[in-house]
Design an enzyme around this catalytic site. Structure first.
Site, PDB file in Angstrom:
ATOM      1  N   SER A 652     118.465  59.571  41.978  1.00  0.00           N
ATOM      2  CA  SER A 652     118.489  60.014  43.102  1.00  0.00           C
ATOM      3  C   SER A 652     118.459  61.578  43.385  1.00  0.00           C
ATOM      4  CB  SER A 652     119.264  59.600  44.335  1.00  0.00           C
ATOM      5  OG  SER A 652     118.787  59.586  45.611  1.00  0.00           O
ATOM      6  N   HIS A 765     115.504  51.768  45.445  1.00  0.00           N
ATOM      7  CA  HIS A 765     116.126  52.793  45.052  1.00  0.00           C
ATOM      8  C   HIS A 765     117.718  52.444  44.897  1.00  0.00           C
ATOM      9  CE1 HIS A 765     116.714  57.105  45.119  1.00  0.00           C
ATOM     10  NE2 HIS A 765     117.870  57.167  45.829  1.00  0.00           N
TER      11      HIS A 765
END
Length: 817
Positions: A652, A765
């Site tokens: 991320s 994610h």
């Protein structure tokens, strides 16, 4: 985890026989080796008494001693942790204490048999300890246990499958006196977030079901009745799967596409006492907006809830409204507006009612000035018209709640934390994060507080200032992941994680002076007793401008400072989160594979105060990169790192920084960017939350393109010489692959720099934290495999365009470990 308004921060009889599984018993149990040693030591004592026999047979005794020593060594020897040990992890989620304070119900989370998902079941353990936890429910997907006020029933949520496909979760009840559980709702869109009425006669919950859904369900049931004409044999009505998008935020990572036709509303249902008692849920609220955080008033006459009734909230600063509605129905009454950001993460904005029923407490952050990061605080609000919340931690410069992240929090059914009121209503118990630790503390709820927008500025002007009266209730190098209390708040139950403990339940008796916490479970001890886990070394170092940076070094088992080791720099995402004193499987396994792992908290990280967290606003990436390089320099100075074998990885925001690092320096021999960002401009247009407010950039990319390009790693792609791997989730809406790894991969291929892209189907994610277990294991294998190849020289033909040797075929079926 890149974090937008919502994300800018980043006992009794069960359903079957009692299971006295000693793996979960918090009591010393002799190992097999210890048992053998004790048995044989008894033989030796007997032999000593008969000393003449021992002397005559000394050779026998010597041989026997050698045999016993060999057995002890064999049984005591531990092995390194592996990536596949994940399959045997057990997690604890959502602990709930019975009304009489005698037992705890919790969710036990495990990897399912196919290793493609997780099973959740409800277990119980006595608060006093001394007894093994036992299983209460038999379902594969049971969660959210909630005791009835009289303790006679345990309400929970059960999800099932039909024809191999998941069905919407429904409400279920288990009688605590014995008997089987039963499901008592059948809503097309399921039910969630159940809350008992104070008298135990009703249950409030939420559902996205609407009138059209109910009509279709009824029609389907009628068509399935014997003798039904099935609509005269006509074909089923076509339902379009085309999406018409009108909002800027139209999908959410790990949740999917938003459906404005199905807002979340509050429902109510009579609590049944048996499976034979049929009840019908009733929708309590209506309209086009979601409602959440429902709680009952003390007398049961009202249900309080929050709702942000703005069609397009991204044009405004975060705020929400507090309402009340009568359980019998009627129009909700707006009590007040809360001009705060309550949507920053799990537990944010969850309401906790005071003992006298006149106030609520919650965690939120101020929304002015507009920062990249604003510390969350603890707030109290009177339940009176137009009341304004009071900030009782305005002078406390650490994060209330806060994010200390890893890869081993409960991947399902974790539950939400709420502030806990003391019995007299004068104190509030909450977790706060400080320097990578999460501990419970008692805060004074009677202080005048400060609800002004100057709070964040004041903290930034005087970093480290903490005049708020705080009493620490727990201490130590660990993370309190979830917490609950008995009704009088005299006993606290909480889940703790440490660098060598995945998670376990503890209880603290606040009524007993100087009481020590008591451990109630050992859910992973059978596994952990076999593993050679090592405690990371905590270090602090000075960065380029004198700012102190905290970091940790995970070293290999049997580390020898006289040897040279490869180093992996592991960068967290967020950017406003923190590494800390919790279990991280990835770091332990990298250490077991022979790497030293450096995981620092550069500027921008949480748990160090407002100024430290927000200093990167409009400068990300930037000086945080210098913090990371200073950390690498610090470790190299210690003499046990081979500076020709440096690797860097992160996910991320850490993937963004990994891309940035290799564009600024060539010192790293390999890099793995995970769920990354390459172009801020592309991400601005495609991420699952907006930057319409000037949190990270002062203007949109079409007004200030140079700023976006200057801070985008793809702008420096011609500098990159480091071999790179990209780990991407194909349903990642937080950092869409097209704004990250796909760009970097194509550019590096053009430049003929060694590169590989690894794509994980159906993964969001959250791949590393709650993805499919096999995918989580394979992710670790690919990351370490890349470093093994480029830092250790291990052949990896699967990473070649035209492999010179046959690549092993991946598993055709999913079997054991």
């Amino acid at each position: 985890m890149l974090s937008g308004a919502k994300h800018l921060r980043f006992f009794f009889l069960g359903e079957g026989p009692n299971e006295n599984d000693q793996r979960f018993f918090a009591k010393p149990v002799l190992s097999k080796a210890e048992g053998i040693r004790m048995t044989l030591s008894g033989l030796f004592r007997h032999s000593i008494i008969h000393h003449s026999f021992v002397i005559r047979h000394s050779s026998f005794v010597i041989c026997l001693l050698a045999f016993v020593a060999g057995i002890g060594t064999a049984f005591a020897e531990k092995r390194p942790i592996t990536e596949k040990d994940l399959f045997d992890f057990a997690w604890i989620g959502d602990p709930q204490i019975s009304p009489d304070g005698s037992r705890i119900a919790f969710v036990r989370v495990t990897v399912n048999e196919k290793k493609e998902g997780y099973n959740t079941s409800i277990w119980s353990v006595p608060l006093a300890g001394g007894e093994a936890p036992h299983q209460l429910t038999k379902g594969d997907h049971d969660s959210a246990p909630r005791w009835s006020p009289d303790g006679k029933f345990l309400l929970f949520i059960r999800a099932t499958e039909k024809d191999g496909k998941p069905e919407p979760a429904q409400l279920a009840i288990l009688p605590t006196a014995g008997g089987d559980s039963f499901v008592f709702t059948d809503l097309p869109k399921g039910a969630g977030n159940p809350v008992w009425a104070p008298d135990g006669k009703s249950i409030a919950f939420t559902s996205e079901t609407n009138a059209e859904d109910l009509a279709k369900q009824e029609k389907k049931k009628n068509n399935e009745k014997p003798g039904s004409s099935r609509d005269g044999g006509t074909a089923a009505e076509h339902e379009s799967d085309v999406r018409v998008i009108t909002r800027a935020v139209y999908r959410q990572d790990n949740e999917g596409y938003a459906d404005p036709k199905h807002p979340t509303h509050i429902w109510i249902v009579t609590a049944p006492h048996s499976a034979e008692e049929k009840v019908k849920p009733r929708q309590l609220t209506t309209g086009r907006f979601d409602e959440e955080n429902a709680i009952w008033s003390r007398d049961g006459s009202q249900i309080y809830f929050t709702s942000s009734r703005i069609d397009e909230p991204y044009y405004e600063l975060p705020r929400t409204d507090l309402y009340s509605v009568a359980p019998a129905g009627g129009k909700p009454v707006k009590i007040t507006t809360i001009d705060l950001n309550t949507q920053f993460g799990p537990g944010g904005g969850a309401l906790s009612l005071s003992p006298d029923g006149k106030q609520v407490a919650f965690v939120a952050a101020t929304n002015q000035p507009i920062n990249s990061y604003t510390e969350p605080d603890l707030w109290v609000l009177d339940l009176s018209p137009n009341a304004k919340p009071r900030n009782i931690t305005a002078n406390f410069d650490f994060d209330i709640d806060g994010f200390v992240i890893g890869d081993s929090a409960s991947p399902r059914a974790g539950g939400l934390n709420k502030p806990i009121w003391t019995a007299d209503g004068k104190g509030l118990i909450e977790v706060y994060s400080k320097e990578g630790k999460r501990n419970l503390a008692l805060f004074d709820a009677t202080v005048a507080g400060d609800g002004s927008s100057a709070v964040a500025s004041a903290k930034a002007d005087d970093p480290g200032k903490s005049s708020t009266v705080v009493q620490d209730l727990t201490s130590g190098n660990h993370g309190v992941m979830s917490f609950r209390a008995t009704p009088d708040a005299s006993k606290l139950v909480y889940v703790i994680s440490t660098p060598t403990r995945i998670n376990d339940l503890f209880v603290l008796d606040r009524a007993t002076p100087d009481a020590a916490p008591k451990q109630l479970t050992n859910v992973n001890d059978e596994l952990l007793s076999k593993l050679n886990l090592t405690e990371p070394e905590e270090i602090w170092y000075d960065s380029f401008d004198g700012k102190r940076i905290q970091a940790w070094l995970q070293k290999p088992p049997n580390f020898d400072a006289h040897k040279k080791y490869p180093l992996i720099l592991n960068i967290h995402g967020g950017p406003h989160v923190a590494y800390g004193h919790i279990f991280v499987h990835e770091f332990q396994w990298m250490g077991a594979k022979g790497y030293v792992v450096l995981y620092p908290n550069p500027r921008g990280s949480t748990s160090y105060g407002q100024e430290f967290g927000n200093v990167i606003q409009y400068r990300y990436p930037g000086d945080d990169y210098k913090d990371l390089m200073a950390g690498v320099d610090e470790v190299i100075k210690r003499g046990y790192i081979d500076d020709k074998k440096l690797g860097v990885t992160g996910g991320s925001g850490g993937g963004l920084l990994t891309n940035w690092v290799v564009g600024q320096t060539g010192r790293f021999a390999a890099a793995v960017a995970q769920r990354d960002i390459a172009s801020w401009e592309n991400w601005w247009y495609t991420g699952d939350f907006t930057l319409f407010q000037p949190n990270w950039f002062r203007a949109p990319p079409f007004e200030d393109p140079d700023e976006y390009r200057a801070r985008s790693p793809i702008s420096y792609i011609t500098n990159v010489k480091t071999p790179m791997m990209f780990i991407l989730g194909e349903t990642d809406y937080r950092t869409p692959p097209g704004a990250g790894g796909e760009q970097m991969f194509r550019a590096l291929k053009f430049r003929k720099i060694p590169t590989v892209m690894v794509r994980f189907p159906n993964e969001s994610h959250e791949l590393s934290r709650s993805g499919q277990p096999w995918h989580r294991v394979e992710r670790l294998q690919y990351i370490v495999g890349w470093f093994d190849h480029w830092l250790m020289g291990v052949p990896k033909p699967e990473y070649e365009v035209a492999p010179q040797e046959e690549v092993p075929i991946k598993r055709a079926t999913i079997g054991g470990n």
